[in-house]
Motif scaffolding. Structure first.
Motif, PDB file in Angstrom:
ATOM      1  N   SER A 155       9.075  -2.752   0.908  1.00  0.00           N
ATOM      2  CA  SER A 155       8.131  -1.633   0.970  1.00  0.00           C
ATOM      3  C   SER A 155       8.648  -0.442   0.193  1.00  0.00           C
ATOM      4  N   ASP A 165      -2.709  -2.251  12.982  1.00  0.00           N
ATOM      5  CA  ASP A 165      -2.993  -3.085  11.814  1.00  0.00           C
ATOM      6  C   ASP A 165      -2.482  -2.437  10.534  1.00  0.00           C
ATOM      7  N   VAL A 191      -3.154   2.065   6.728  1.00  0.00           N
ATOM      8  CA  VAL A 191      -2.007   2.496   5.921  1.00  0.00           C
ATOM      9  C   VAL A 191      -1.399   3.728   6.580  1.00  0.00           C
ATOM     10  N   SER A 195      -0.242  -1.842   7.325  1.00  0.00           N
ATOM     11  CA  SER A 195       0.280  -2.867   6.408  1.00  0.00           C
ATOM     12  C   SER A 195       1.757  -3.166   6.644  1.00  0.00           C
ATOM     13  N   VAL A 207       0.384  -7.439   1.139  1.00  0.00           N
ATOM     14  CA  VAL A 207      -0.189  -7.043   2.422  1.00  0.00           C
ATOM     15  C   VAL A 207      -0.862  -5.685   2.286  1.00  0.00           C
ATOM     16  N   GLY A 208      -2.147  -5.631   2.621  1.00  0.00           N
ATOM     17  CA  GLY A 208      -2.864  -4.358   2.539  1.00  0.00           C
ATOM     18  C   GLY A 208      -4.359  -4.562   2.461  1.00  0.00           C
ATOM     19  N   ARG A 209      -5.034  -3.563   1.915  1.00  0.00           N
ATOM     20  CA  ARG A 209      -6.493  -3.611   1.805  1.00  0.00           C
ATOM     21  C   ARG A 209      -6.898  -4.494   0.633  1.00  0.00           C
ATOM     22  N   MET A 260       0.821  -1.216   0.000  1.00  0.00           N
ATOM     23  CA  MET A 260       0.000   0.000   0.000  1.00  0.00           C
ATOM     24  C   MET A 260       0.853   1.265   0.000  1.00  0.00           C
ATOM     25  N   GLU A 269      -4.726  -9.437   4.586  1.00  0.00           N
ATOM     26  CA  GLU A 269      -5.494  -8.228   4.906  1.00  0.00           C
ATOM     27  C   GLU A 269      -4.806  -7.395   5.984  1.00  0.00           C
ATOM     28  N   ALA A 270      -4.714  -6.105   5.720  1.00  0.00           N
ATOM     29  CA  ALA A 270      -4.244  -5.118   6.705  1.00  0.00           C
ATOM     30  C   ALA A 270      -5.069  -3.859   6.476  1.00  0.00           C
TER      31      ALA A 270
END
Length: 327
Positions: free
Chosen positions: A92, A72, A56, A74, A27-29, A1, A52-53
């Motif tokens: 990242s 939570d 951000v 990411s 990893v993210g929405r 993200m 799911e995370a």
């Protein structure tokens, strides 16, 4: 993200890495990631997983406070995957400070190391070198530069294949007494350390190849790196304008365009992907915020090779041998 073009280009790069056989957890929405994956019809056939995370961390947020408020996030969820052994490395292109803080908090530090360092590979006239720190530890003390030098030497040996990488301190003069208190004291420590120390390196010689490892505080390293990126972009724009200005220069470009492509490839940061975060007890790679899909792919592939080659264990062993025996 994370990143200027997330999640699209990040997902594009991750898919490209997965096509090369690297298993990837995104990893993210989930909704945003699924939408980005729609551009890749073969995604369902690749070794891709979505974790799911919900949160951000934005570029404008203070990293430590944001990570406390967003458990939570990411980057924290991704780091936790590595800490649990469910992933080999975290990559990242987002908030560098948040990545550094999350890696420090979740992984902890290697024995004998007090501060982490970003270690990007940079092109030189003779090949490649490693610059560290490029922004993880803005304020340093002399022992930190000693630690950076030892870690950088181990990494350069693995990255460049050089048996005894030459280590230098970025300063304002070649002589031992030049520089500020930080560089002068670091000079003394590195001179006595079990590394191939070549003394001070002036800014004009960073890309000359006189050193395989160049150490400095994170503020100086980040400025030097971004100044270099800006200079390369400006040179390319000016060169392009000159080459298209007249018919004769256009013909000259057509005759030499292969050389220009090689020149651009040597200076293109996307060729090298991300920079490893050295000093933490886990693998983390930090990418440029403007990373293209190609840069993300190369960073993921580099992280996979880094893990497969056991470079972290080598760094930890050498650092422990060198830095902890006198403590």
């Amino acid at each position: 993200m994370g990143g200027d073009h997330a999640p699209g280009r990040v997902v594009d790069g991750a898919v490209a890495a997965a096509r090369q056989g690297v298993p990837v957890a995104l990893v993210g929405r989930r909704a945003a990631i699924d939408a980005a994956l729609d551009a890749h019809p073969d995604a369902a056939t690749l070794d891709l997983e979505i974790v799911e995370a919900a949160d951000v961390i934005g570029m404008e947020e203070a990293p430590a406070m944001a990570l406390r408020r967003k458990p939570d996030a990411s980057i924290r969820v991704a780091a936790a995957l590595v800490a649990r052994g469910d992933a080999a490395a975290v990559v990242s292109a987002g908030h560098t400070g948040a990545t550094v803080v999350a890696a420090h908090a979740v992984f902890g530090m290697l024995p004998g190391v007090d501060r982490p360092a970003l270690a990007p590979a940079i092109p030189t006239r003779t090949g490649m070198a490693v610059l560290l720190d490029a922004g993880a530890t803005v304020e340093c003390r002399p022992p930190h530069l000693l630690q950076f030098g030892v870690m950088g030497a181990v990494y350069a040996e693995a990255l460049l294949g050089t048996p005894q990488p030459r280590v230098g301190v970025l300063s304002i003069g070649e002589e031992e007494g030049k520089g500020n208190e930080l560089t002068r004291e670091a000079y003394k420590l590195l001179k006595a350390a079990p590394v191939t120390f070549v003394g001070n390196v002036e800014a004009r010689d960073v890309f000359s190849g006189v050193a395989d490892v160049i150490v400095c505080d994170g503020f100086t390293g980040n400025v030097a790196l971004k100044l270099s990126e800006g200079l390369v972009e400006t040179v390319e724009e000016l060169l392009g304008a000159e080459l298209s200005s007249t018919f004769s220069s256009q013909m000259g470009y057509l005759l030499s365009r292969r050389a220009f492509r090689r020149f651009r490839k040597r200076l293109d940061y996307s060729e090298y992907g991300g920079a490893p975060l050295l000093g933490v007890s886990g693998l983390a790679f930090v990418c440029h915020g403007r990373s293209s899909a190609k840069a993300i792919r190369n960073a993921v592939v580099a992280a996979s090779r880094f893990a497969a080659d056991g470079i972290l264990a080598r760094v930890e062993r050498r650092v422990s041998e060198t830095l902890t025996r006198d403590r």
